[in-house]
Design an enzyme around this catalytic site. Structure first.
Site, PDB file in Angstrom:
ATOM      1  CE  LYS A   1      -4.895   1.836  27.190  1.00 55.43           C
ATOM      2  NZ  LYS A   1      -4.430   1.548  25.884  1.00 55.43           N
TER       3      LYS A   1
ATOM      4  CE  LYS B   1      -4.242   3.858  23.787  1.00 51.18           C
ATOM      5  NZ  LYS B   1      -4.057   2.741  22.854  1.00 51.18           N
TER       6      LYS B   1
END
Ligand code: PBG
Ligand code: ZN
Length: 325
Positions: free
Chosen positions: A248, A195
């Site tokens: 992400k 992320k």
């Protein structure tokens, strides 16, 4: 006269040929739709930077969940906007917290729809950071206990899977042992593994009212330049017990999706984040691009890169478009 030996155009001649040789397929089975639960009743407040997405009170989130299930989407990802925030993010692990109540309502009224919960503190802390802050620093190990408590409270409320998004070191292990000690050995963890500290989360922070009040998230989220480190982050999450790993954002990280799927062969999710949604939406509203074609192309590209699961604010639209096709 020269004739090419290979003519790839032969199999592009018409749609039937193209269908037969198509490599990546996008299906409604792959999609997860994010939902934002907010206090009150009969509340449906549109997120201005994310047209068609809303903060929803529990009575209306149940209706939305029914629609999602009706479209054949297997799961929702639940976020909460609490009534009040504090330094310790106590709303995150409150039995009567907004997400805990939303889980119970959806599980009761919409059986058969998977409820996945985002596990983090930022929606619940007054300072908006994903962990406990002392002297301007986001503390790792104290935060782990609270993340585990949050995950347990979600499981107690009936969540089918938890998804830690905080990026503290060791959170997957802390959550796994917390769940196991409380009888939730069968609840899987979908870890936000790679992320990045991305500017594409801007619209989400409006939706979740979770903008950090000072500084930024770069001391815990990943530097967007680092690909090898993304592999190491993912390896650690798997070692610690992650069942599904996540990359992400999605569109700026297709290389990471590809590398992580190849390296580990684990079920791999990609989060097509709020900013990805808003960029497409805004261009479509201006009439500059064809929303349906761009969305289906982007989601198919994410699948081709190696994702098994895509979390997207376009999930409902995509489900409709796929069923038309
Ligand atoms: C909370 C969280 C964020 C997102 C998912 N969980 C925001 C952030 O880390 O700042 C981003 C989702 C999106 O932009 O759609 N930690
Ligand atoms: Zn957070």
């Amino acid at each position: 006269m020269y004739f090419p030996a290979h003519r790839l155009r032969r199999l592009r001649k018409n749609e039937n040929f193209r269908r037969m040789v198509r490599e990546a397929t996008l299906s409604v089975d792959d999609l997860i739709y994010p939902l934002f639960a907010a206090p009150g009743e009969d509340l449906k407040k549109e997120i201005s930077s994310m047209p068609g997405n809303y903060q929803l009170s529990i009575d209306l989130i149940v209706e939305e969940a029914k629609e999602v299930k009706g479209l054949g989407i297997p799961a929702v990802l639940l976020f909460g906007i609490p009534e009040t925030k504090d330094e310790a993010g106590s709303g995150a692990y409150d039995e009567e917290g907004i997400v805990q109540r939303a889980i119970r309502a959806i599980k009761k009224e919409v059986p058969g729809l998977l409820v996945v919960t985002d596990v983090c503190l930022c929606e619940y802390t007054s300072h908006g950071h994903c962990g406990i802050v002392r002297d301007g620093e986001v503390l790792n190990d104290i935060t782990l206990e609270l993340l585990a408590k949050s995950a347990i409270s979600h499981a107690e409320a009936g969540a089918d899977m938890v998804a830690p998004s905080d990026m503290m070191d060791g959170r997957v292990a802390a959550i796994r042992s917390g769940l196991d000690e409380n009888g939730f050995q069968q609840i899987p963890i979908m870890a936000y593994s790679a992320k990045q500290a991305s500017a594409l989360y801007g619209p989400f922070r409006e939706a979740a009212e979770s903008t950090p009040q000072f500084g930024d998230r770069r001391s815990y989220q990943m530097d967007a330049a680092n690909g090898l480190e993304a592999i190491r982050e993912t390896a650690l999450d798997i070692e610690e017990g992650a069942d599904i790993v996540m990359v992400k954002p999605a569109l700026s990280c297709l290389d990471l999706i590809y590398a992580i799927k190849r390296e580990f062969g684990y079920p791999t999710a990609a989060y097509s984040v709020s900013g990805e949604f808003s960029m497409i939406k805004a261009a479509a509203e201006k009439g500059w691009i064809d929303e349906k074609r761009v969305v289906l192309e982007a989601l198919t590209g994410i699948k081709r890169a190696g994702a098994d699961i895509i979390i997207t604010y376009h999930a409902k639209d995509a489900a409709r478009w796929l069923s038309e096709a």
